[in-house]
Design a protein around this motif. Structure first.
Motif, PDB file in Angstrom:
ATOM      1  N   TYR A 248       1.020  -1.222  -0.027  1.00  0.00           N
ATOM      2  CA  TYR A 248      -0.113  -0.049  -0.082  1.00  0.00           C
ATOM      3  C   TYR A 248       0.908   1.297  -0.018  1.00  0.00           C
ATOM      4  O   TYR A 248       1.990   1.294   0.686  1.00  0.00           O
ATOM      5  CB  TYR A 248      -0.899  -0.121   1.277  1.00  0.00           C
ATOM      6  N   ARG A 249       0.307   2.354  -0.553  1.00  0.00           N
ATOM      7  CA  ARG A 249       0.982   3.682  -0.764  1.00  0.00           C
ATOM      8  C   ARG A 249       0.777   4.324   0.625  1.00  0.00           C
ATOM      9  O   ARG A 249      -0.340   4.878   0.520  1.00  0.00           O
ATOM     10  CB  ARG A 249       0.516   4.446  -1.886  1.00  0.00           C
ATOM     11  N   THR A 250       1.642   4.477   1.317  1.00  0.00           N
ATOM     12  CA  THR A 250       1.583   4.918   2.841  1.00  0.00           C
ATOM     13  C   THR A 250       2.434   6.447   2.608  1.00  0.00           C
ATOM     14  O   THR A 250       3.345   6.499   1.911  1.00  0.00           O
ATOM     15  CB  THR A 250       2.231   4.241   3.987  1.00  0.00           C
ATOM     16  N   ASN A 251       1.950   7.414   3.171  1.00  0.00           N
ATOM     17  CA  ASN A 251       2.598   8.716   3.245  1.00  0.00           C
ATOM     18  C   ASN A 251       3.788   8.802   4.383  1.00  0.00           C
ATOM     19  O   ASN A 251       4.440   9.928   4.488  1.00  0.00           O
ATOM     20  CB  ASN A 251       1.434   9.791   3.545  1.00  0.00           C
ATOM     21  N   GLY A 252       3.550   7.846   5.385  1.00  0.00           N
ATOM     22  CA  GLY A 252       4.658   8.189   6.348  1.00  0.00           C
ATOM     23  C   GLY A 252       4.268   7.418   7.775  1.00  0.00           C
ATOM     24  O   GLY A 252       3.041   6.947   7.897  1.00  0.00           O
ATOM     25  N   ALA A 253       5.207   7.329   8.670  1.00  0.00           N
ATOM     26  CA  ALA A 253       4.916   6.476   9.983  1.00  0.00           C
ATOM     27  C   ALA A 253       5.115   7.499  10.981  1.00  0.00           C
ATOM     28  O   ALA A 253       6.138   8.217  10.983  1.00  0.00           O
ATOM     29  CB  ALA A 253       5.998   5.274   9.942  1.00  0.00           C
ATOM     30  N   ILE A 254       4.451   7.365  12.015  1.00  0.00           N
ATOM     31  CA  ILE A 254       4.698   7.914  13.235  1.00  0.00           C
ATOM     32  C   ILE A 254       5.009   6.905  14.495  1.00  0.00           C
ATOM     33  O   ILE A 254       4.509   5.932  14.314  1.00  0.00           O
ATOM     34  CB  ILE A 254       3.600   8.851  13.684  1.00  0.00           C
ATOM     35  N   VAL A 255       6.142   7.169  15.060  1.00  0.00           N
ATOM     36  CA  VAL A 255       6.776   6.146  15.971  1.00  0.00           C
ATOM     37  C   VAL A 255       6.485   6.612  17.433  1.00  0.00           C
ATOM     38  O   VAL A 255       6.820   7.754  17.681  1.00  0.00           O
ATOM     39  CB  VAL A 255       8.173   5.866  15.835  1.00  0.00           C
ATOM     40  N   VAL A 256       5.687   5.906  18.370  1.00  0.00           N
ATOM     41  CA  VAL A 256       5.696   6.214  19.479  1.00  0.00           C
ATOM     42  C   VAL A 256       6.449   5.487  20.607  1.00  0.00           C
ATOM     43  O   VAL A 256       6.696   4.128  20.318  1.00  0.00           O
ATOM     44  CB  VAL A 256       4.152   5.824  19.987  1.00  0.00           C
TER      45      VAL A 256
END
Length: 363
Positions: A248-256
């Protein structure tokens, strides 16, 4: 004030059935959606095809009572049944073919977009217990309060928690027997395995079944037009993360992460995974950063403080902010009313995070 889901449910309680009870007490309402513009949609799922044949007046009455509520601009009620078709109104249908856990079907090569969804953001942690699902739910609500059209996919299929945290009861419907109509809560469109299972039921699947379920929840759900879909990832760096990154074409990740060293070790692994999958890192969030005693006002750092900010600087990735540790956040999550809906330090922190993402074109 904006129309709420609770107001619609209260109105539907006034729609009685000939054989006793009402639409809500008989648990016939599915996929209730209330969008910020005042448009309301829901499905009435009759207990049988025979029952559905007599319920067109009930469907019309349900639309009528909701249309009279302040703030309603449009109402759409669909009548369905477990099998057969009612004599009038919408065509009845089977429930969705949610033998979720089928093997995945072939997809085009390379990352694909999802029709109607402008951005896909992944929220990961590398490990469990750092509040990733809490952050996902509250960030979704905070973005919706900023006027964004938001979806939330609970991709933690083995341990789905978003229906409880978002206060989403009931189960998804399927007017055509294939397309899955998701739930809506607090202005957020929601899909989770937790909405398809009994609360205590376990998912015991091998990898291919997991991937088939994920494919269904990405491709067969009627997400509608969304500005952003937030995907709450399971802990670790396994099959779900790999599939989403590659298919899937994802725009980015946020890491917690929490500030403590042991959590940061796994956050580094998550960042390394996203880098290898060519998913841009939008930034790091420090959760459970500061605890303020409600009695004396003393500030304590139970899991350390500042470690995530320092890690972000060392790895040259953005630091998106610190979120406090407070009892209200836990109570709100357990009660299904995310803390981002209210007022106070936690709500303000999520509002600031959402504003930063919107302002930066990330959401």
């Amino acid at each position: 004030m904006a129309l709420t889901r609770e107001e619609v449910v209260k109105a539907l309680k006034g729609v009685s059935l000939e054989d006793g009870g009402d639409l809500v007490s008989r648990d016939l309402v599915r996929a209730l959606s209330v969008d910020p513009g005042g448009r309301v949609s829901f499905v009435i799922e009759a207990e049988s095809a025979q029952m559905a044949r007599t319920m067109e007046p009930v469907r019309q009455a349900a639309e009528g009572v909701v249309a009279r509520l302040d703030g309603v601009t449009a109402v759409s009620a669909i009548l369905t049944a477990h099998s057969g078709a009612p004599g009038g109104g919408a065509q009845a249908s089977s429930p969705p073919n949610l033998k979720v856990g089928r093997h995945p079907t072939a997809q085009p090569a390379g990352p694909q977009g999802v029709p109607g969804i402008e951005r896909i953001l992944l929220v990961g942690s590398g490990k469990g217990g750092v509040g990733k699902s809490t952050v996902s739910a509250n960030l979704a609500v905070a973005l919706a309060r900023q006027g964004r059209r938001v979806g939330l996919l609970d991709a933690d299929i083995y341990g789905p928690s978003q229906p409880r945290m978002m206060g989403a009861s009931g189960r998804p419907a399927s007017p055509d027997g294939k397309t899955i109509v998701p739930l809506t809560a607090h202005g957020v469109t929601l899909m989770s395995m937790g909405s398809l299972l009994k609360e205590s039921e376990a998912v015991i699947w091998r990898g291919p079944m997991l991937m088939g379920a994920l494919q269904q929840m990405m491709g067969d759900v009627a997400w509608g037009e969304l500005d952003v879909l937030i995907i709450d990832l399971p802990p670790g760096t396994g099959d779900v993360q790999l599939t989403l990154g590659q298919k899937y074409r994802t725009n980015g990740a946020i890491v917690v992460s929490t500030p403590q060293d042991v959590a940061l070790l796994d956050a580094r692994r998550a960042i390394d995974m996203f880098t290898k999958l060519k998913v841009p890192i939008l930034g790091l969030i420090e959760n459970m950063s500061t605890y303020i005693c409600p009695s004396c006002g003393h500030e304590a750092h139970l899991f350390g403080h500042g470690g995530v900010a320092a890690e972000a600087q060392a790895m040259d990735v953005p630091f998106l902010g610190a979120l406090p540790l407070e009892l209200e956040t836990r109570v709100a999550g357990d009660s299904g009313v995310p803390v981002a809906l209210g007022e106070g330090p936690a709500a303000d922190a999520y509002a600031a995070l959402a504003a930063r993402l919107v302002g930066g074109g990330m959401a």
